[in-house]
Scaffold this motif. Structure first.
Motif, mmCIF file in Angstrom:
data_model
loop_
_atom_site.group_PDB
_atom_site.id
_atom_site.type_symbol
_atom_site.label_atom_id
_atom_site.label_comp_id
_atom_site.label_asym_id
_atom_site.label_seq_id
_atom_site.Cartn_x
_atom_site.Cartn_y
_atom_site.Cartn_z
ATOM 1 N N GLN A 104 1.003 -1.192 -0.051
ATOM 2 C CA GLN A 104 -0.046 0.086 0.067
ATOM 3 C C GLN A 104 0.899 1.288 -0.002
ATOM 4 O O GLN A 104 0.826 2.145 -0.960
ATOM 5 C CB GLN A 104 -0.957 0.219 1.058
ATOM 6 N N THR A 108 7.574 -0.021 2.595
ATOM 7 C CA THR A 108 7.602 -1.018 3.661
ATOM 8 C C THR A 108 9.489 -1.266 3.551
ATOM 9 O O THR A 108 9.466 -2.105 2.249
ATOM 10 C CB THR A 108 6.584 -2.188 3.635
ATOM 11 N N LEU A 240 -6.613 -11.111 11.124
ATOM 12 C CA LEU A 240 -5.702 -10.039 11.484
ATOM 13 C C LEU A 240 -6.318 -8.860 11.765
ATOM 14 O O LEU A 240 -5.916 -8.185 12.803
ATOM 15 C CB LEU A 240 -5.090 -10.045 10.212
HETATM 16 C C1 F6R Z 1 -2.808 -4.586 8.520
HETATM 17 C C2 F6R Z 1 -1.658 -3.564 7.890
HETATM 18 C C3 F6R Z 1 -0.483 -3.940 7.665
HETATM 19 C C4 F6R Z 1 0.234 -3.876 6.460
HETATM 20 C C5 F6R Z 1 1.799 -4.018 6.132
HETATM 21 C C6 F6R Z 1 2.281 -3.903 4.597
HETATM 22 O O1 F6R Z 1 -4.000 -3.819 8.485
HETATM 23 O O2 F6R Z 1 -1.918 -2.453 7.627
HETATM 24 O O3 F6R Z 1 -0.262 -5.805 7.873
HETATM 25 O O4 F6R Z 1 -0.566 -4.381 5.417
HETATM 26 O O5 F6R Z 1 2.251 -3.618 7.173
HETATM 27 O O6 F6R Z 1 2.116 -2.363 4.625
HETATM 28 P P1 F6R Z 1 2.160 -1.899 3.064
HETATM 29 O O7 F6R Z 1 1.287 -2.288 2.314
HETATM 30 O O8 F6R Z 1 2.376 -0.522 3.207
HETATM 31 O O9 F6R Z 1 3.424 -2.410 2.589
#
Ligand code: F6R
Length: 364
Positions: A104, A108, A240
């Motif tokens: 998202q 990350t 989750l």
């Molecule tokens: C759960 C949540 C986390 C993210 C994860 C990856 O609700 O938000 O598990 O999905 O930290 O984040 P992105 O998609 O930004 O890499």
């Protein structure tokens, strides 16, 4: 800024019909998926031997669904890895490998490191991300943007459903380039996909019902989310979500696996959420539901309208509008998001900023 909603999470749950519509806009012909931003030629797609999907958390859960869709439609073997595991197991990658990273935020740390490693090993890297100009979008060879708009709540909702949609688009695109699915069959999925935003809206209209039975979860300590196939993948996301924002222990289990060890943990104190939308395993799921019912668990079922027999084995049923099974996860997760939200509110938790979590995890 919360647009009249009490929390960003609820606002974002309700933004899903729009997010889903925006993500498919201009990408669908009658019987064809158009990914203008995709530079990989049909020849190169035909030449792929393997796909890896790499991500963390909710995005990893979207990847699990992606695996089934790509294997079923495009007939390429797919492995799904948690990004923090991927680099440390010497993945077998070469130039015939496509590595799909889903993120998202696009920032990350583990996902970005996996992307860099995959590139170094010669893979073709595709990013599915929600943030234009993010690190992941800049470093991947190809990008499929999800158009969910900014996601503020820590718990991911509209990012997940649009990532699922991204997996559908990618799966169909690869199938079309490889000739593994007829244009008619692709057309059928596209027709169903176009209905999904309206159907998501219909599911949201059941929020009051979900809010009501969420009250019975206030003092619960353990829950199970069960299902088979894609339903199991959505069960993981539902579990989750509940853990993340309500701090109730939730375990997702492949429904057929319960009797291989954990069935004894199911008692009348352990509510079970049973998902049964995958029609090829529907009867088998229903018999697993009967097993948990025999242990006196309170069971909430989720299935398509018209599947009347599930009601006989559960305490409460949430019905989803009918769609093709591969798209069901997009609708199934919505009641699970609402359940987590209302349980979190009822327990007085900080919904948008759960303890010990950050929206974007930029350390490994
Ligand atoms: C759960 C949540 C986390 C993210 C994860 C990856 O609700 O938000 O598990 O999905 O930290 O984040 P992105 O998609 O930004 O890499």
């Amino acid at each position: 800024e919360k647009g009249g909603y009490d929390h960003f999470m609820l606002k974002e749950i309700y933004e899903q019909p729009k997010a889903l519509r925006d993500t498919m806009a201009s990408r669908l012909g009658e019987q064809e998926v158009i990914l203008q931003e995709f530079k990989l030629s049909a020849e190169e797609v035909k030449d792929l031997h393997k796909v890896f999907i790499v991500a963390c958390g909710t995005a990893w859960h979207a990847g699990l669904v992606g695996k089934t869709l790509i294997e079923r439609w495009a007939r390429i073997p797919v492995e799904v890895d948690i990004a923090s595991e991927f680099r440390y197991r010497s993945p077998l990658i070469d130039k015939h490998t496509m590595v799909v990273v889903i993120s998202q935020s696009g920032e990350t740390a583990d996902t970005l490191a996996a992307l860099r490693e995959a590139k170094k090993l010669g893979a073709r890297v595709v990013a599915v991300t929600n943030v234009v100009g993010s690190s992941v979008s800049r470093e991947a060879h190809d990008v499929i943007y999800t158009w969910a708009g900014p996601e503020i709540a820590v718990a991911s909702t509209k990012a997940y459903t649009t990532q699922l949609e991204g997996m559908v688009l990618l799966g169909l695109y690869l199938a079309q380039a490889r000739g593994t699915m007829s244009p008619e069959k692709i057309g059928q999925v596209i027709t169903a996909l176009k209905e999904i935003p309206t159907q998501a809206q219909e599911v949201l209209e059941q929020a009051k019902d979900i809010e009501d039975f969420a009250q019975s979860f206030v003092d619960v300590e353990d829950t199970f989310f069960i299902g088979r196939s894609l339903d199991w993948n959505v069960a993981m996301e539902g579990a989750l979500k509940l853990k993340e924002i309500s701090y109730i222990h939730a375990e997702a289990y492949a429904a057929g696996e319960l009797k291989h060890g954990t069935l004894a943990l199911i008692t009348e104190q352990t509510p079970v959420i049973a998902i049964a939308t995958q029609m090829d395993v529907y009867d088998k799921t229903v018999s697993n539901v009967k097993e948990v019912k025999a242990r006196d668990a309170k069971v909430i079922g989720i299935t398509f309208q018209g599947n009347k027999d599930l009601a006989k084995s559960v305490d409460h049923v949430i019905y989803l509008p009918k769609t093709v099974v591969e798209l069901a996860p997009i609708l199934t997760v919505i009641p699970l998001q609402l359940l987590s939200y209302y349980v979190s509110v009822a327990r007085g938790c900080d919904v948008d900023k759960p303890r010990n979590l950050a929206k974007s995890v930029t350390v490994e």
